[in-house]
Design an enzyme around this catalytic site. Structure first.
Site, PDB file in Angstrom:
ATOM      1  N   CYS A   1      -1.025  -0.343   5.608  1.00 19.99           N
ATOM      2  CA  CYS A   1       0.431  -0.231   5.584  1.00 19.99           C
ATOM      3  C   CYS A   1       1.027  -1.186   4.552  1.00 19.99           C
ATOM      4  CB  CYS A   1       1.009  -0.419   6.985  1.00 19.99           C
ATOM      5  SG  CYS A   1       2.720   0.193   7.126  1.00 19.99           S
TER       6      CYS A   1
ATOM      7  N   HIS B   1      -1.760   3.132  10.327  1.00 21.58           N
ATOM      8  CA  HIS B   1      -2.289   2.010  11.100  1.00 21.58           C
ATOM      9  C   HIS B   1      -3.536   2.434  11.870  1.00 21.58           C
ATOM     10  CE1 HIS B   1       0.898  -1.074  10.653  1.00 21.58           C
ATOM     11  NE2 HIS B   1       1.618  -0.019  10.326  1.00 21.58           N
TER      12      HIS B   1
ATOM     13  N   GLU C   1      -5.701   0.688  13.199  1.00 24.18           N
ATOM     14  CA  GLU C   1      -5.937  -0.184  14.355  1.00 24.18           C
ATOM     15  C   GLU C   1      -5.238   0.308  15.614  1.00 24.18           C
ATOM     16  OE1 GLU C   1      -1.948  -1.657  13.024  1.00 24.18           O
ATOM     17  OE2 GLU C   1      -3.734  -0.823  12.050  1.00 24.18           O
TER      18      GLU C   1
END
Length: 227
Positions: free
Chosen positions: A114, A208, A210
């Site tokens: 990002c 993202h 994660e």
């Protein structure tokens, strides 16, 4: 065999609260180190530091992740500030740009997530779109949209199919930095991944990972870091 050591940049925030404490803190959402661990790496958190220490820091690492976070200061790419651009995080900009420069110079595998992708672009002389509608649906809530890989790219070798990714951003790359090529797009044409072609593993993704279950992008970094 030792797990590759993957450094992940962090926030430095004032007045963070936990238990009975309210103190300045180096912070990182737990999804980042967990994703590194799930992908087979050992995570090391890198709070902002003096930029002249970046090369020595990167020299201790097998791979580097520049994490998501606040908007990049438009001064970094010679643009006037849009009213919708968030407040600057100058200390973090300085440190992460130094980390990126050190990783590029030392050919350490590098993943930008990002803000990290945007900062990679700026580090290589690119610019950013300061406001983009439709990629952050609700404040503080991750959305999702499909991204399509560009055939023949490093990203496409990791993730061959179009897939829906966790997303939360209101800025994007505009003019690409020197050497970078797009490796995935959103349906509206926004570049969602960029990379440096060649044998140095450098990739940025606008979403993202994660916040999702797919480890392929991070596993690609960890595997490159282990060679």
């Amino acid at each position: 065999m030792a797990r590759p050591l993957i450094g992940v940049s962090t926030y430095l925030e004032t007045g963070a609260r936990w238990g009975v404490w309210e103190l300045d803190a180096a912070l990182l959402p737990a999804g980042y180190p967990r994703l590194v661990q799930r992908a087979g790496g050992l995570a090391a958190l890198l709070p902002p530091d003096a930029p002249e220490r970046a090369a020595a820091t990167v020299a201790r690492l097998d791979g580097l992740v520049i994490a998501g976070g606040p908007d990049v200061d438009p001064d970094r790419y010679g643009a006037a500030r849009d009213p919708r651009t968030g407040p600057p995080a100058r200390e973090r900009d300085t440190w992460e740009l130094a980390l990126i420069g050190a990783a590029l110079a030392a050919r350490v595998p590098l993943l930008g997530i990002c803000r990290g992708m945007q900062l990679l672009n700026v580090a290589l002389g690119g610019t950013l779109v300061q406001h983009l509608d439709g990629h952050a649906e609700l404040v503080g809530v991750f959305g999702g949209h499909p991204v399509k890989p560009v055939p023949g790219t490093r990203y496409a070798a990791l993730v061959a199919e179009e897939m829906t990714v966790p997303t939360y951003h209101h800025q994007s790359v505009d003019r690409l930095g020197t050497g970078l090529v797009p490796s995935a797009y959103a349906a509206d044409g926004t570049p969602e991944a960029v990379e440096l072609p060649g044998d140095h593993w450098v990739l940025g993704v606008q979403w993202h990972p994660e916040m999702g279950e797919d480890v392929r992008v991070m596993r690609g970094l960890v595997e490159a870091a282990g060679t």
